[in-house]
Design a protein around this motif. Structure first.
Motif, PDB file in Angstrom:
ATOM      1  N   ARG A   1       0.886  -1.168   0.000  1.00 41.39           N
ATOM      2  CA  ARG A   1       0.000   0.000   0.000  1.00 41.39           C
ATOM      3  C   ARG A   1       0.919   1.212   0.000  1.00 41.39           C
ATOM      4  O   ARG A   1       1.796   1.334   0.844  1.00 41.39           O
ATOM      5  CB  ARG A   1      -0.910   0.024   1.217  1.00 41.39           C
ATOM      6  N   TYR A   2       0.723   2.083  -1.002  1.00 44.39           N
ATOM      7  CA  TYR A   2       1.533   3.294  -1.065  1.00 44.39           C
ATOM      8  C   TYR A   2       0.644   4.510  -1.246  1.00 44.39           C
ATOM      9  O   TYR A   2      -0.493   4.405  -1.697  1.00 44.39           O
ATOM     10  CB  TYR A   2       2.602   3.205  -2.161  1.00 44.39           C
ATOM     11  N   ARG A   3       1.167   5.652  -0.833  1.00 43.02           N
ATOM     12  CA  ARG A   3       0.426   6.920  -0.882  1.00 43.02           C
ATOM     13  C   ARG A   3       1.112   7.869  -1.847  1.00 43.02           C
ATOM     14  O   ARG A   3       2.335   8.009  -1.841  1.00 43.02           O
ATOM     15  CB  ARG A   3       0.376   7.550   0.515  1.00 43.02           C
ATOM     16  N   ASP A   4       0.323   8.517  -2.664  1.00 39.23           N
ATOM     17  CA  ASP A   4       0.799   9.612  -3.505  1.00 39.23           C
ATOM     18  C   ASP A   4       0.773  10.845  -2.608  1.00 39.23           C
ATOM     19  O   ASP A   4      -0.295  11.296  -2.193  1.00 39.23           O
ATOM     20  CB  ASP A   4      -0.139   9.781  -4.711  1.00 39.23           C
ATOM     21  N   ASN A   5       1.928  11.368  -2.253  1.00 41.50           N
ATOM     22  CA  ASN A   5       1.992  12.462  -1.284  1.00 41.50           C
ATOM     23  C   ASN A   5       1.380  13.755  -1.786  1.00 41.50           C
ATOM     24  O   ASN A   5       1.000  14.603  -0.979  1.00 41.50           O
ATOM     25  CB  ASN A   5       3.435  12.688  -0.836  1.00 41.50           C
ATOM     26  N   GLN A   6       1.264  13.933  -3.091  1.00 41.41           N
ATOM     27  CA  GLN A   6       0.657  15.146  -3.635  1.00 41.41           C
ATOM     28  C   GLN A   6      -0.861  15.123  -3.487  1.00 41.41           C
ATOM     29  O   GLN A   6      -1.467  16.104  -3.094  1.00 41.41           O
ATOM     30  CB  GLN A   6       1.033  15.332  -5.097  1.00 41.41           C
ATOM     31  N   THR A   7      -1.471  13.973  -3.795  1.00 46.22           N
ATOM     32  CA  THR A   7      -2.934  13.893  -3.773  1.00 46.22           C
ATOM     33  C   THR A   7      -3.473  13.275  -2.494  1.00 46.22           C
ATOM     34  O   THR A   7      -4.653  13.435  -2.193  1.00 46.22           O
ATOM     35  CB  THR A   7      -3.436  13.046  -4.954  1.00 46.22           C
ATOM     36  N   GLY A   8      -2.629  12.527  -1.781  1.00 43.84           N
ATOM     37  CA  GLY A   8      -3.081  11.806  -0.599  1.00 43.84           C
ATOM     38  C   GLY A   8      -3.744  10.479  -0.928  1.00 43.84           C
ATOM     39  O   GLY A   8      -4.109   9.723  -0.033  1.00 43.84           O
ATOM     40  N   ASP A   9      -3.909  10.176  -2.211  1.00 49.62           N
ATOM     41  CA  ASP A   9      -4.528   8.919  -2.627  1.00 49.62           C
ATOM     42  C   ASP A   9      -3.616   7.754  -2.275  1.00 49.62           C
ATOM     43  O   ASP A   9      -2.399   7.848  -2.381  1.00 49.62           O
ATOM     44  CB  ASP A   9      -4.787   8.903  -4.135  1.00 49.62           C
ATOM     45  N   GLU A  10      -4.231   6.648  -1.849  1.00 46.85           N
ATOM     46  CA  GLU A  10      -3.488   5.431  -1.568  1.00 46.85           C
ATOM     47  C   GLU A  10      -3.904   4.360  -2.560  1.00 46.85           C
ATOM     48  O   GLU A  10      -5.048   4.325  -3.008  1.00 46.85           O
ATOM     49  CB  GLU A  10      -3.734   4.941  -0.138  1.00 46.85           C
ATOM     50  N   ARG A  11      -2.962   3.494  -2.883  1.00 43.54           N
ATOM     51  CA  ARG A  11      -3.218   2.395  -3.805  1.00 43.54           C
ATOM     52  C   ARG A  11      -2.549   1.145  -3.247  1.00 43.54           C
ATOM     53  O   ARG A  11      -1.458   1.231  -2.663  1.00 43.54           O
ATOM     54  CB  ARG A  11      -2.656   2.716  -5.178  1.00 43.54           C
TER      55      ARG A  11
END
Length: 116
Positions: free
Chosen positions: A36-46
């Motif tokens: 599970r990782y987070r895009d720090n710009q959008t806060g979205d996790e995948r």
């Protein structure tokens, strides 16, 4: 015919230190890890599973180690981040939130969450 890894993966493999499975610290992204990782710009996790190319299926969240994001995540630990070039040309910082080692036949899985 053998597949030739992309240049970015070959570079990572040249830097790699081979470690037996039983010696691998928890929370490190390896093959067959669920990440599970987070895009720090959008806060979205995948959440994705890092697999060999023949097992890749993006609709099932199975990402090839040959894919740019697969290569980028390989070897990172929980809480670590990396800059990654998105297909649209944007550069984003991705942070590993959790890693689950998928079990080999007959073994149990383990999940590692960041400590706060």
């Amino acid at each position: 015919m053998a597949l030739r890894p992309p240049e970015a993966l070959r570079t990572e493999l040249e830097r790699a230190i081979v470690t037996p499975d039983e010696s691998m610290p928890e929370g490190i992204v390896t093959m067959n890890s669920r990440v599970r990782y987070r895009d720090n710009q959008t806060g979205d996790e995948r959440c994705v599973e890092l697999v060999y190319p023949e097992e890749a299926d993006s609709s099932a969240g199975k990402i090839s180690v040959f894919a740019p994001v697969g290569t980028a995540l390989l070897g990172l630990g929980v809480g670590q981040d990396i800059e990654w070039d998105f297909p649209n040309g944007a550069v984003r910082r991705l942070t590993v939130v959790s890693v689950t080692q998928l079990p080999a036949a007959g073994s149990e899985s383990s999940a590692t969450e960041p400590s706060h």
